[in-house]
Design an enzyme around this catalytic site. Structure first.
Site, PDB file in Angstrom:
ATOM      1  N   TRP A 148       0.805  -1.222   0.000  1.00  0.00           N
ATOM      2  CA  TRP A 148       0.000   0.000   0.000  1.00  0.00           C
ATOM      3  C   TRP A 148       0.836   1.269   0.000  1.00  0.00           C
ATOM      4  O   TRP A 148       0.367   2.328  -0.415  1.00  0.00           O
ATOM      5  CB  TRP A 148      -0.922   0.027   1.231  1.00  0.00           C
ATOM      6  N   ASN A 149       2.089   1.207   0.464  1.00  0.00           N
ATOM      7  CA  ASN A 149       2.811   2.453   0.741  1.00  0.00           C
ATOM      8  C   ASN A 149       3.378   3.141  -0.497  1.00  0.00           C
ATOM      9  O   ASN A 149       3.589   4.349  -0.493  1.00  0.00           O
ATOM     10  CB  ASN A 149       3.909   2.226   1.789  1.00  0.00           C
ATOM     11  N   LYS A 172      -2.144  -7.866  -8.177  1.00  0.00           N
ATOM     12  CA  LYS A 172      -2.932  -7.865  -6.947  1.00  0.00           C
ATOM     13  C   LYS A 172      -2.453  -6.694  -6.091  1.00  0.00           C
ATOM     14  O   LYS A 172      -1.447  -6.785  -5.382  1.00  0.00           O
ATOM     15  CB  LYS A 172      -2.771  -9.188  -6.193  1.00  0.00           C
ATOM     16  N   PRO A 173      -3.150  -5.542  -6.149  1.00  0.00           N
ATOM     17  CA  PRO A 173      -2.746  -4.407  -5.323  1.00  0.00           C
ATOM     18  C   PRO A 173      -3.220  -4.575  -3.884  1.00  0.00           C
ATOM     19  O   PRO A 173      -4.127  -5.363  -3.598  1.00  0.00           O
ATOM     20  CB  PRO A 173      -3.442  -3.227  -5.995  1.00  0.00           C
ATOM     21  N   GLY A 225       6.495  -6.762   0.481  1.00  0.00           N
ATOM     22  CA  GLY A 225       5.691  -6.774   1.697  1.00  0.00           C
ATOM     23  C   GLY A 225       6.518  -7.252   2.872  1.00  0.00           C
ATOM     24  O   GLY A 225       7.749  -7.189   2.863  1.00  0.00           O
ATOM     25  N   SER A 226       5.845  -7.760   3.867  1.00  0.00           N
ATOM     26  CA  SER A 226       6.523  -8.146   5.105  1.00  0.00           C
ATOM     27  C   SER A 226       7.313  -9.438   4.927  1.00  0.00           C
ATOM     28  O   SER A 226       7.000 -10.286   4.087  1.00  0.00           O
ATOM     29  CB  SER A 226       5.496  -8.335   6.229  1.00  0.00           C
ATOM     30  N   GLU A 247      10.859  -8.613  -2.142  1.00  0.00           N
ATOM     31  CA  GLU A 247      11.429  -7.427  -1.495  1.00  0.00           C
ATOM     32  C   GLU A 247      10.692  -7.282  -0.176  1.00  0.00           C
ATOM     33  O   GLU A 247       9.519  -6.904  -0.144  1.00  0.00           O
ATOM     34  CB  GLU A 247      11.256  -6.199  -2.391  1.00  0.00           C
ATOM     35  N   LEU A 248      11.395  -7.617   0.912  1.00  0.00           N
ATOM     36  CA  LEU A 248      10.730  -7.804   2.199  1.00  0.00           C
ATOM     37  C   LEU A 248      11.117  -6.703   3.193  1.00  0.00           C
ATOM     38  O   LEU A 248      11.515  -5.625   2.812  1.00  0.00           O
ATOM     39  CB  LEU A 248      11.065  -9.195   2.733  1.00  0.00           C
ATOM     40  N   CYS A 281      10.122   1.051   3.389  1.00  0.00           N
ATOM     41  CA  CYS A 281      10.941  -0.094   3.781  1.00  0.00           C
ATOM     42  C   CYS A 281      12.412   0.250   3.908  1.00  0.00           C
ATOM     43  O   CYS A 281      13.174  -0.498   4.527  1.00  0.00           O
ATOM     44  CB  CYS A 281      10.753  -1.238   2.791  1.00  0.00           C
ATOM     45  N   GLU A 379      10.983  -2.881  13.079  1.00  0.00           N
ATOM     46  CA  GLU A 379      10.673  -1.760  12.202  1.00  0.00           C
ATOM     47  C   GLU A 379       9.444  -1.021  12.736  1.00  0.00           C
ATOM     48  O   GLU A 379       8.367  -1.600  12.871  1.00  0.00           O
ATOM     49  CB  GLU A 379      10.404  -2.301  10.796  1.00  0.00           C
TER      50      GLU A 379
END
Length: 476
Positions: A148-149, A172-173, A225-226, A247-248, A281, A379
């Site tokens: 979302w960011n 998939k947003p 995402g996470s 990309e976590l 991130c 974080e």
């Protein structure tokens, strides 16, 4: 109230489905709805992409480039509209949203050109009756799951190279900010991408992701995402050995050595820490300042932070918008409370802001921080800057690397030899040396350790969507 739809095989669908409200975090007001798609809609999108792959992958690189370049032009033409949508649905200040649209467009432009530079190889043979070659082929149907960011840039950073390589895509947003992706999908249609080449599904992340992971027609997943969700995707990918780009999470250290230019370091931290209200991130999460300049840095840093204007991102004067939701606000508050309870001092900020029902937290600087505090272990994802005093370069390196994450790190020093030696020992995929904003379309973006697999951007970004096929040709 506008009802937005999904796009599957060139058709806008989902009007008959249950809908999900999209909420503006600055006002807590609904700005639109999107369909709650599930297994059936996702399967249709996968089937459409699978069929479209046959013809799209056979198009020349120049034909695919032409579509991408048209999309790039349309994104710039609609920059203000995209920026306004982004600010409304996830709160980013409008000036940052405009910047993101431009940044997102650079990925489309970069990979439009990079698609024409997918080279194979001719390898010197070990035998005079053989010719050895390597051909490059698109991996197949790709599912892009975005956060979302950065609802525009994270999408184009995945979609651009996939399409340029000859892959077809299911998007998939995030359900927190899906409307930006829907608008981009409209521009893709206008740019002339054939039906089925790009498909967009909204709704339940777990149901959509489960369908994607179980369907053998999807050959690659690209996800931002996470780390927790990334690990789930790794496990789910095992049965079909799907290719992954992940990309976590990050927990970026920001090291300021005693020979740094303090004003430059303050500007660097401001650029890194408070962009998107600290919800990035790669933003500075742990600031380590050598004792010789600690007090001087903290004073100048706090002075700069106090000048930040908090409010609704649609206001041109706003520097810090809302957090994405109440859970994000609670996490930030808890991290600050934990630090204070363990002896940290609030230099400025340190409290939520009540503002028209929105989810705001004051830009905050925390001093006298210790490694045991939660914000130095996890974080925070908010506008909170913890500053810890350090004595030596070795201490800085040890503290910086003391985390399972390895996405981004920052170092401020004017000594080239010293900087080189420190960076050589930092286990991070991205390092900003006297630079608080290192991201760009032409460079590889990604992390070490639990911060991900693979790289996005640069020439490595398109490699992730290609297979190498070795061909040995007998000449007898």
């Amino acid at each position: 109230m506008k009802q937005y739809l999904m796009n599957i095989n060139g058709k806008w669908v989902g009007e008959e489905l249950e809908s999900l409200d999209v909420i503006n975090p600055a006002s807590n007001k609904k700005i639109g709805t999107v369909p709650i798609g599930g297994k059936e809609e996702t399967t249709k999108a996968i089937d459409a992409a699978y069929v479209a792959f046959e013809s799209w992958s056979k198009r020349t690189a120049y034909e695919r480039t032409a579509c991408l370049k048209r999309l790039h032009g349309l994104m710039l033409e609609h920059q203000e509209e995209l920026a306004q949508i982004m600010t409304l649905e996830m709160g980013k200040p409008i000036k940052e949203s405009r910047g993101e649209v431009n940044y997102a467009a650079t990925f489309i432009e970069w990979f439009a050109e990079e698609g024409k530079r997918v080279y194979g190889e001719t390898i010197p043979s070990h035998a005079d009756n053989k010719r050895l070659q390597v051909w490059k082929k698109p991996v197949g149907v790709v599912a892009a799951i975005t956060p979302w960011n950065f609802p525009a840039a994270m999408l184009t950073r995945k979609m651009g190279p996939a399409l340029a390589a000859g892959c077809t895509v299911i998007i998939k947003p995030s359900s927190e900010s899906p409307i930006t992706a829907i608008k981009l999908m409209e521009l893709c249609e206008e740019a002339g991408f054939p039906k089925g080449v790009i498909n967009l599904v909204t709704g339940s992340s777990s149901k959509i992701a489960k369908t994607i992971m179980e369907n053998p027609k999807v050959r690659k997943i690209t996800f931002t995402g996470s780390t927790e969700v990334g690990k789930i995707l790794i496990r789910q990918s095992a049965d079909q050995v799907k290719r992954l780009s992940l990309e976590l999470g990050g927990h970026a250290p920001f090291i300021i050595l005693d020979d740094a230019t303090i004003d430059k370091a303050v500007a660097g931290v401001m650029a890194s820490k408070f962009r998107n209200a600290g919800q990035t991130c790669i933003c500075a999460n742990r600031i380590y300042v050598q004792s010789g300049i600690y007090d001087a840095f903290l004073e100048k840093f706090a002075k700069a932070v106090k000048k930040l204007n908090v409010g609704d991102g649609t206001n041109e004067s706003v520097d810090i918008g809302p957090l994405i939701n109440r859970a994000g606000l609670d996490k930030v508050s808890n991290h600050v409370k934990d630090a204070v309870s363990k002896g940290a001092s609030v230099v400025t900020g340190g409290e939520p802001i009540t503002n028209e029902g929105g989810v705001f937290y004051a830009p905050t600087v925390i001093g006298d921080v210790k490694p045991s505090m939660i914000m130095m272990q996890e974080e925070t994802f908010g506008p909170v800057a913890p500053v810890q005093k350090i004595e030596t370069d070795e201490e800085a390196i040890k503290l910086a690397n003391d985390t399972p994450y390895g996405l981004a790190a920052y170092l401020f020093t004017e000594n080239v030899a010293r900087g080189t030696q420190v960076i050589e020992q930092l286990n991070y995929g991205i390092v900003g040396w006297n630079d608080g904003a290192p991201s760009a379309a032409q460079v590889p973006f990604g992390g070490m350790k639990e911060s991900g697999i693979g790289r996005e951007g640069g020439h490595e970004g398109i490699d992730a969507f290609l297979e190498s096929q070795y061909v040995s040709i007998g000449m007898n």
